[in-house]
Design a protein around this motif. Structure first.
Motif, short mmCIF file in Angstrom:
data_model
loop_
_atom_site.label_atom_id
_atom_site.label_comp_id
_atom_site.label_asym_id
_atom_site.label_seq_id
_atom_site.Cartn_x
_atom_site.Cartn_y
_atom_site.Cartn_z
N PHE A 1 0.84 -1.11 0.27
CA PHE A 1 0.00 -0.03 -0.04
C PHE A 1 0.83 1.33 0.10
O PHE A 1 0.59 2.31 -1.05
N LEU A 2 2.03 1.40 0.98
CA LEU A 2 2.62 2.42 0.90
C LEU A 2 3.58 2.82 -0.44
O LEU A 2 3.85 3.74 -0.79
N CYS A 3 3.99 1.82 -0.94
CA CYS A 3 4.60 1.63 -2.26
C CYS A 3 3.61 2.40 -3.20
O CYS A 3 4.24 3.21 -3.92
N MET A 4 2.36 1.89 -3.20
CA MET A 4 1.54 2.69 -4.28
C MET A 4 1.28 3.86 -3.95
O MET A 4 0.89 4.93 -4.70
N VAL A 5 0.97 4.24 -2.65
CA VAL A 5 0.78 5.52 -2.21
C VAL A 5 2.14 6.42 -2.63
O VAL A 5 1.89 7.71 -3.14
N GLU A 6 3.33 6.13 -2.41
CA GLU A 6 4.45 6.77 -2.82
C GLU A 6 4.42 7.06 -4.30
O GLU A 6 4.70 8.25 -4.84
N GLN A 7 4.01 5.95 -5.10
CA GLN A 7 3.73 6.41 -6.70
C GLN A 7 2.54 7.19 -7.08
O GLN A 7 2.77 8.13 -7.97
N ASP A 8 1.67 7.30 -6.20
CA ASP A 8 0.67 8.44 -6.68
C ASP A 8 0.66 9.49 -5.94
O ASP A 8 -0.43 10.41 -6.20
N MET A 9 1.46 9.83 -4.88
CA MET A 9 1.10 10.79 -3.94
C MET A 9 1.45 12.24 -4.52
O MET A 9 1.12 13.43 -4.06
N ASP A 10 2.01 12.27 -5.74
CA ASP A 10 2.31 13.72 -6.57
C ASP A 10 0.80 14.18 -7.11
O ASP A 10 0.37 15.32 -7.06
N ASP A 11 0.00 13.21 -7.27
CA ASP A 11 -1.38 13.35 -8.13
C ASP A 11 -2.31 13.51 -6.74
O ASP A 11 -3.32 14.34 -6.84
N ARG A 12 -2.17 12.46 -5.84
CA ARG A 12 -3.05 12.61 -4.52
C ARG A 12 -2.38 12.51 -3.25
O ARG A 12 -2.21 11.40 -2.63
N PRO A 13 -1.78 13.61 -2.82
CA PRO A 13 -0.89 13.66 -1.64
C PRO A 13 -1.95 13.42 -0.36
O PRO A 13 -1.37 13.04 0.52
N ASP A 14 -3.18 13.34 -0.62
CA ASP A 14 -4.15 13.03 0.62
C ASP A 14 -4.01 11.47 0.87
O ASP A 14 -4.47 11.27 2.14
N LEU A 15 -3.27 10.82 -0.08
CA LEU A 15 -3.26 9.45 0.26
C LEU A 15 -2.36 8.87 1.27
O LEU A 15 -2.50 7.92 2.07
N VAL A 16 -1.37 10.09 1.65
CA VAL A 16 -0.61 9.77 2.82
C VAL A 16 -1.21 9.71 3.97
O VAL A 16 -0.57 9.46 5.22
#
Length: 519
Positions: A282-297
């Protein structure tokens, strides 16, 4: 999809049995986010044959599920939403929300599922952050080779077969709930994932955690076979021996399975490894997507998983969801005791509070506003990367960012695990998100279910608990239930949280008949 419950707007908590019966049979409707109910019947020898055809032992054919070893006789789940949340998650570029979750949701019944993890799942497990949790690399390679040689796309074993595995699931606001069972082999896996700051983490668990559990149980099986000398390294296989373990153990049909303490510890380690792997993924995917969706962190979830096979009950929890066992010692008939099987990982637990202070001696603002770093009440949780790693916190802007993140992690991922040997004294287990326990303590929950099952042996105890939550929330707000339910989700969060409940009536038929007979 919506199921319906029946509710009467009576604001008295202490009501008579007649009023209680009216509450159950009332014709006013309470809409819930999901609800399912199944009965699993096995013919056991009874002292009195007249029980064989008693009404409480007759079940409708469309909900019957046969358990060969009596793990459970009834399972029900229900939930109600309070938080507003988007219908679909965007994690994994929207694939989970748009393609996978609709296939897993079956809010009103159990249905057959494809249970074997795919090769792509193996690749994910081997390429995400770190190596598979708590698994020896040699065993990991063994299992990968076995899976690749046994089937081109899926793993096939007697442990889980496509024709014998059924699942029910559903969502209530940011909560997700899941139950997977095997009619043939008599085992059950239940999960409650209480999401917060969004549903993405709970969605991810609903999609991946069951496969992870299956995978690590298979690794355990490989390890056992290797220790028993069944694995021949020169041939690179298990000498053609297919899996003959149910829940990674050898079982002969109609044999009473007895797990050793060491093996139960192995199963608990599998549950821990499965959650750890899901966290890494999950955190690996969050890191990949956090530029577009920083709320995921900031998105996270509590985790409660129960695995029941025969008389062996294995439990894992992170956060403040609870599993409560109802037990009635024969020496104290008609006295039902509530035994909490989980820990509460929140600042309300003095041990958790103290641990947080000890782990961060140089941070004077560990707890602010009765929350960890002013953000979160739970001290252990899945996800919530910004309280675990600096890089995730740095992705947030303005007031969302945690100030003075001196010594992360501030929220932990190490779960509590426990194994329990079910005895003839044990009646049922209630699993619930914290929204249930905002209104009722452990003893009250157990008494509500016990009294309900006495008067309504074919009734649905999980739905009944949801009714009681709405009943009490309305009373505390000086509203009728109808008025409370007309308040839209989001605004209704002021009155109650998302609530998800699973009730497992345990499988000793002699005990269950006694507990389900009107007194």
């Amino acid at each position: 999809m919506v199921d319906e419950l029946f509710y009467e707007g009576n604001n008295d908590h202490n009501i008579s049995s007649e009023e209680e019966d009216t509450l159950v049979r009332s014709c006013s409707n309470l809409s819930v986010s999901f609800g399912y109910h199944c009965n699993s019947y096995q013919s056991f020898p009874l002292d009195n044959d007249e029980h064989d055809n008693s009404p409480q032992m007759r079940f409708e054919s469309n909900t019957m599920m046969k358990s060969r070893n009596g793990s459970f006789t009834c399972l029900s789940g229900a939930g109600i939403s309070a938080n507003f949340t988007l219908a679909n998650t965007n994690i994994c570029k929207g694939l989970i929300g748009e393609e996978i979750l609709p296939e897993l949701d079956s809010p009103n019944s159990f249905r057959k599922i494809v249970s074997s993890p795919s090769m792509s799942r193996l690749d994910l497990l081997s390429t995400s952050q770190g190596s598979p949790a708590s698994a020896e690399s040699s065993i990991f390679e063994i299992s990968k080779n076995i899976w690749r040689s046994s089937a081109p796309t899926t793993v096939s074993s007697n442990f889980l077969t496509n024709t014998e595995v059924k699942m029910a699931g559903g969502a209530a606001g940011e909560d997700r709930v899941q139950a997977v069972c095997s009619e043939k082999n008599g085992w059950l896996i239940c999960g409650i994932y209480d999401g917060f700051n969004g549903r993405d983490a709970a969605d991810f668990l609903a999609v991946t955690l069951y496969d992870n559990i299956v995978y690590y149980l298979y690794l355990l099986e490989c390890r056992i076979k290797q220790q028993d000398g069944l694995y021949n390294s020169s041939e690179g296989s298990l000498n053609g021996v297919k899996s003959e373990l149910t829940l990674a153990m050898r079982i002969a049909e109609n044999e009473d399975v007895k797990l050793s303490e060491n093996f139960r510890a192995g199963v608990l380690n599998c549950l821990t490894a499965a959650v750890e792997q899901a966290e890494n993924d999950f955190l690996c995917m969050v890191e990949q997507d956090m530029d577009d969706r920083p709320d995921l962190v900031s998105v996270g979830s509590c985790v409660l998983v129960v695995l029941l096979q025969g008389t062996d009950l294995c439990i894992l929890n992170l956060g403040d969801s609870r599993a409560v066992l109802a037990s009635m010692p024969y020496a104290e008939m008609n006295t039902v005791k509530a035994i909490q099987l989980t820990e509460i990982h929140s600042l309300e637990n003095p041990l958790e509070y103290q641990k947080l202070l000890v782990d961060h001696p140089n941070d004077s603002k560990v707890v602010m506003g009765n929350k960890v770093k002013g953000k979160l009440k739970v001290t252990r949780a899945f996800g919530v990367g910004y309280l675990k790693q600096k890089k995730f916190n740095d992705a947030l802007m303005g007031i969302l960012r945690v100030r003075n993140l001196c010594s992360p992690p501030y929220v932990y991922t190490n779960p509590h695990t426990l194994s329990h040997k079910v005895t003839e004294d044990d009646l049922f287990v209630v699993l619930g998100s914290d929204g249930l326990f905002d209104f009722f303590n452990n003893d009250e929950v157990v008494q509500l279910v016990y009294q309900f099952m006495n008067g309504n042996p074919n009734g649905d105890p999980a739905k009944y608990l949801i009714e009681k939550v709405v009943h009490k929330a309305a009373k505390e707000a000086a509203l009728t239930a109808e008025q409370l339910m007309r308040i839209p989700v989001g605004s209704r969060r002021k009155y109650h949280d998302d609530v998800t409940v699973i009730v497992i009536i345990l499988g000793n038929a002699r005990r269950t008949v006694s507990a389900s007979t009107s007194v």
